[in-house]
Design a protein around this motif. Structure first.
Motif, short mmCIF file in Angstrom:
data_model
loop_
_atom_site.label_atom_id
_atom_site.label_comp_id
_atom_site.label_asym_id
_atom_site.label_seq_id
_atom_site.Cartn_x
_atom_site.Cartn_y
_atom_site.Cartn_z
N VAL A 108 24.36 -50.27 13.51
CA VAL A 108 24.57 -49.32 14.60
C VAL A 108 23.66 -48.11 14.47
O VAL A 108 23.20 -47.56 15.48
CB VAL A 108 26.05 -48.89 14.62
N LEU A 109 23.38 -47.68 13.25
CA LEU A 109 22.58 -46.48 13.03
C LEU A 109 21.13 -46.84 12.77
O LEU A 109 20.81 -47.93 12.30
CB LEU A 109 23.13 -45.67 11.86
N THR A 110 20.26 -45.89 13.04
CA THR A 110 18.83 -46.05 12.74
C THR A 110 18.37 -44.88 11.90
O THR A 110 18.80 -43.74 12.11
CB THR A 110 18.00 -46.12 14.04
N ASN A 111 17.51 -45.16 10.92
CA ASN A 111 16.98 -44.10 10.05
C ASN A 111 15.84 -43.33 10.69
O ASN A 111 15.41 -42.31 10.18
CB ASN A 111 16.50 -44.71 8.73
N GLY A 112 15.34 -43.85 11.80
CA GLY A 112 14.24 -43.18 12.48
C GLY A 112 12.90 -43.61 11.92
O GLY A 112 12.74 -43.87 10.73
N SER A 113 11.92 -43.67 12.77
CA SER A 113 10.58 -44.03 12.35
C SER A 113 9.59 -43.45 13.34
O SER A 113 9.77 -43.56 14.56
CB SER A 113 10.42 -45.55 12.28
N GLU A 116 21.57 -46.28 17.29
CA GLU A 116 20.71 -47.19 18.04
C GLU A 116 20.99 -47.01 19.53
O GLU A 116 22.14 -46.92 19.95
CB GLU A 116 20.98 -48.63 17.63
N PRO A 117 19.94 -46.96 20.35
CA PRO A 117 20.15 -46.74 21.80
C PRO A 117 21.14 -47.72 22.42
O PRO A 117 21.87 -47.36 23.33
CB PRO A 117 18.74 -46.90 22.38
N ARG A 118 21.17 -48.93 21.91
CA ARG A 118 22.06 -49.95 22.49
C ARG A 118 23.53 -49.60 22.27
O ARG A 118 24.39 -50.02 23.05
CB ARG A 118 21.74 -51.31 21.86
N TYR A 119 23.81 -48.84 21.19
CA TYR A 119 25.20 -48.51 20.87
C TYR A 119 25.52 -47.04 21.14
O TYR A 119 26.57 -46.56 20.72
CB TYR A 119 25.47 -48.83 19.40
N ALA A 120 24.63 -46.34 21.81
CA ALA A 120 24.86 -44.93 22.11
C ALA A 120 26.07 -44.78 23.04
O ALA A 120 26.26 -45.55 23.97
CB ALA A 120 23.62 -44.32 22.75
N GLY A 121 26.90 -43.76 22.77
CA GLY A 121 28.05 -43.48 23.62
C GLY A 121 29.27 -44.32 23.32
O GLY A 121 30.26 -44.25 24.04
N ILE A 122 29.24 -45.12 22.25
CA ILE A 122 30.38 -45.97 21.88
C ILE A 122 31.09 -45.35 20.68
O ILE A 122 30.44 -44.91 19.73
CB ILE A 122 29.91 -47.40 21.54
N GLU A 142 35.48 -36.22 22.68
CA GLU A 142 35.67 -37.57 23.22
C GLU A 142 35.32 -38.62 22.19
O GLU A 142 36.01 -39.61 22.05
CB GLU A 142 34.81 -37.75 24.48
N PHE A 143 34.24 -38.37 21.43
CA PHE A 143 33.89 -39.32 20.38
C PHE A 143 33.37 -38.56 19.19
O PHE A 143 32.53 -37.67 19.33
CB PHE A 143 32.81 -40.32 20.84
N ALA A 144 33.87 -38.94 18.01
CA ALA A 144 33.30 -38.40 16.79
C ALA A 144 32.02 -39.15 16.48
O ALA A 144 31.70 -40.14 17.11
CB ALA A 144 34.30 -38.55 15.64
N GLU A 145 31.29 -38.66 15.50
CA GLU A 145 30.07 -39.36 15.12
C GLU A 145 30.42 -40.70 14.52
O GLU A 145 31.46 -40.88 13.91
CB GLU A 145 29.30 -38.52 14.10
N VAL A 146 29.50 -41.67 14.69
CA VAL A 146 29.73 -43.01 14.18
C VAL A 146 29.75 -42.97 12.67
O VAL A 146 28.90 -42.35 12.06
CB VAL A 146 28.63 -43.96 14.67
#
Length: 635
Positions: free
Chosen positions: A409-414, A422-428, A631-635
């Motif tokens: 779900v998370l990305t370390n960035g590059s 990850e953009p696909r899981y943003a807002g979940i 509404e949502f805590a951090e993943v």
């Protein structure tokens, strides 16, 4: 400890060499001998080779016998040495544990037990016992706590195994074998052993039981009762997961009103049922404001099973006299949708029937499909221009800890892409049904939340003048609540439901009560309650007292009906009232306007006690504020 794979390798090698040795002897026997005699003589001579019973100076007629006379005795000796090593290492391990002790004992080494162990403090010594310690959950436990975990292969249902447990030095014993009846059997032996050793500080015993009927029977069994200073908790894992999930992501969070609440659920199974029941009780409004529930699943019988287990939820329950006009509790219907996808037509059909969806909880049993379904639901929300929120509840079938799915779900960035989700899981919103149930420092899963339930139970036992609630210190109130609490009582979940609904009432008044991670020193320093904030809370409670009383009575009726209680005609005979209570019959399961004055006074007292309860509970790692709930805590 010799792994299971190596045992199989040794056994296969021994059997294979024995067969080759027999074949060599069979070929070596005179051809004129009878077949039966050759077979028997070959078996006898091969068996002699296992114990080096043949004279190695005999003339050897073929190469098979040369090799087998060399290999068979070696394999035999290796097997004997391995068996002795396993027996001695097990004995030494038991002996060292009795000397060193263990802080936490896990009887069972499956998904739930491993999740508990992964959430404990790193310095706590853990002892895990299971018939099979070579499964992937045991491997995961060994990898995470290689220095502080001991795994022993044994059958926890055997009395001799329970007698060897270092119960005198343990603080908590978890009985999570994966089967309710086996858990009850092991609990009986563990409690009996604790009584026998008379430890100065007996451990807390947490027994996993998901069957409410079995938990009810356990509450009346004297052999399963706790002893002085020893608490026994019959813990429903799915209900605990639903409780913790809805505390983190409440169903009415972000709901601004204007229309009835509409919640969606994707999945099937026991966790889904628990989520639906807990969500209904947190979405309770007036008699006219009934929450709507849509279950998206490919299991066509899921809704029928829910209605069979909880008949008060049936659409035709309103016509039943036993519910006295309290029903309907919720409007529930089913829309077919396969896990792993999000059908836009199914979303639109649900909203055409019950209005806009406010939140969708995904509880698919497969972890991979759960993540995939949540991602598709967010995609569908954007495509349809909908504002519903998505919560993904990972059950731990593949990902045993939240950190394992965070790698996806998370990305370390590059490069120019920053680290984050990850953009696909943003807002979940994400929740792990196993590892997110227990916080570091808790005595058992949900013990911090149970503090609220204990305080509410204390208020109920001391109805009347509430001055004592303000005159006692928070620590004294906690001590009194612990003494009044009966962990084996079947009404524990009633107090827990009331505690969970306190978050709803506070949010309705514009306040937020949130738990603070024990490792967050900055937030721990800000815990407590400001005097002016407490005064504002008291003012808000008094201003909306009747509204809150109606809400609390509605909550009480719904909780009782879902637990299996029914209405009975009022009576002044106190003995008959006690008998009816034992049969789960209650005359107060009626609309608020039909309540007698005495019962209304109880509701009034429980509502006016809210500021005092909040004052007491802030002695724990929680804080209250006017901030809007996130509404949502951090993943």
């Amino acid at each position: 400890m010799i792994s299971k794979s190596w045992r199989w390798v040794l056994a296969v090698a021994l059997v294979g060499c024995f067969g080759l040795g027999w074949l060599g002897h069979f070929i070596h026997c005179p051809a004129h001998s009878e077949t039966c005699g050759r077979v028997g003589d070959s078996l006898y001579r091969t068996a002699q080779m296992l114990v080096i019973g043949l004279d190695l100076r005999d003339t050897v007629a073929n190469g098979l016998l040369v090799w087998m006379r060399f290999l068979l005795p070696i394999l035999t000796a290796t097997s004997l040495v391995a068996a002795v090593f396993v027996a001695l290492s097990s004995r030494l391990q038991w002996l060292s544990l009795r000397v060193a002790g263990a802080d936490t004992i896990l009887l069972g080494c499956g998904r739930k037990a491993t999740g508990v162990a992964s959430c404990l403090e790193s310095n706590r010594r853990v002892l895990a016992i299971d018939i099979d310690i070579t499964n992937r959950h045991a491997d995961r436990l060994n990898a995470r706590r290689s220095r502080t975990a001991s795994l022993i292969q044994a059958d926890a249902t055997q009395h001799r195994v329970v007698c060897q447990l270092p119960l005198h030095r343990a603080s908590t014993v978890y009985i999570l074998t994966g089967d309710d009846h086996r858990n009850a059997l092991v609990a009986r032996q563990v409690i009996s052993r604790i009584r026998a050793i008379r430890a100065a500080k007996p451990p807390i015993v947490v027994v996993g039981v998901t069957d409410p009927s079995l938990a009810l029977l356990a509450s009346t069994d004297p052999e399963l009762q706790g002893i002085e200073q020893c608490q026994v908790f019959w813990f429903d894992w799915y209900a605990g997961a639903a409780r913790a999930l809805l505390e983190k992501y409440p169903p009415i969070g972000g709901h601004t009103g204007g229309c009835s609440i509409h919640i969606g659920f994707v999945g099937s199974g026991a966790l889904l049922h628990a989520l639906v029941l807990h969500a209904i009780q947190q979405c309770i409004g007036s008699e006219d404001d009934v929450p709507s529930i849509t279950i998206f699943t490919d299991d066509t019988a899921a809704l029928d099973r829910l209605f069979l287990q909880y008949p008060a939820l049936r659409p035709d329950a309103q016509a039943c006299n036993a519910y006295q006009g309290v029903t309907p509790i919720a409007r529930i219907h089913h829309i077919p949708m396969a896990p792993g996808v999000a059908d836009p037509a199914a979303i639109m059909a649900a909203e055409c029937r019950h209005g806009p969806l406010h939140k969708i909880y995904v509880a698919v049993e497969s972890d991979d499909l759960c993540l995939e379904t949540a991602a598709h639901l967010r995609q569908t929300a954007e495509a349809l221009d909908r504002r519903y929120a998505v919560v993904c509840c990972v059950q731990g079938a593949r990902f045993g800890h939240r950190s394992e799915y965070e790698a996806i779900v998370l990305t370390n960035g590059s490069g120019s892409t920053p680290a984050g989700v990850e953009p696909r899981y943003a807002g979940i919103g994400f929740f792990h049904a196993v590892s997110d149930q227990i916080s570091p420092g808790e005595c058992y899963p949900g013990s911090d939340l149970d503090t609220l339930a204990k305080l509410i139970h204390l208020v109920y036992t001391r109805m009347g003048n509430l001055d004592w609630l303000w005159q006692s210190s928070p620590l004294d109130l906690h001590k009194a609540a612990e003494e009044a609490w009966e962990p084996i009582d079947t009404l524990d979940w009633s107090n827990r439901y009331a505690a969970d609904h306190l978050f709803v009432k506070l949010r309705l008044l514009g306040f937020v009560l949130e738990r603070i991670p024990r490792g967050d020193a900055r937030m721990l320093a800000s815990r407590g309650v400001d005097v002016s904030l407490l005064a504002d809370l008291k003012t808000a409670v008094l201003a909306r007292s009747e509204e809150l009383q109606r809400l609390e009575h509605r909550r009480f009726c719904v909780e009782r009906l879902l637990s299996g209680w029914l209405w009975a005609r009022p009576t002044a005979d106190r003995a008959l009232v006690r008998e009816r209570k034992a049969r789960w019959l209650n005359a107060t399961l009626v609309p608020y306007d039909a309540l007698p004055a005495e019962e209304r006074h109880k509701n009034q007292a429980s509502i006016e006690a809210i500021p005092g309860i909040v004052r007491a509970v802030t002695a724990l790692p929680v804080r209250i504020s006017r901030e809007r709930d996130r509404e949502f805590a951090e993943v």
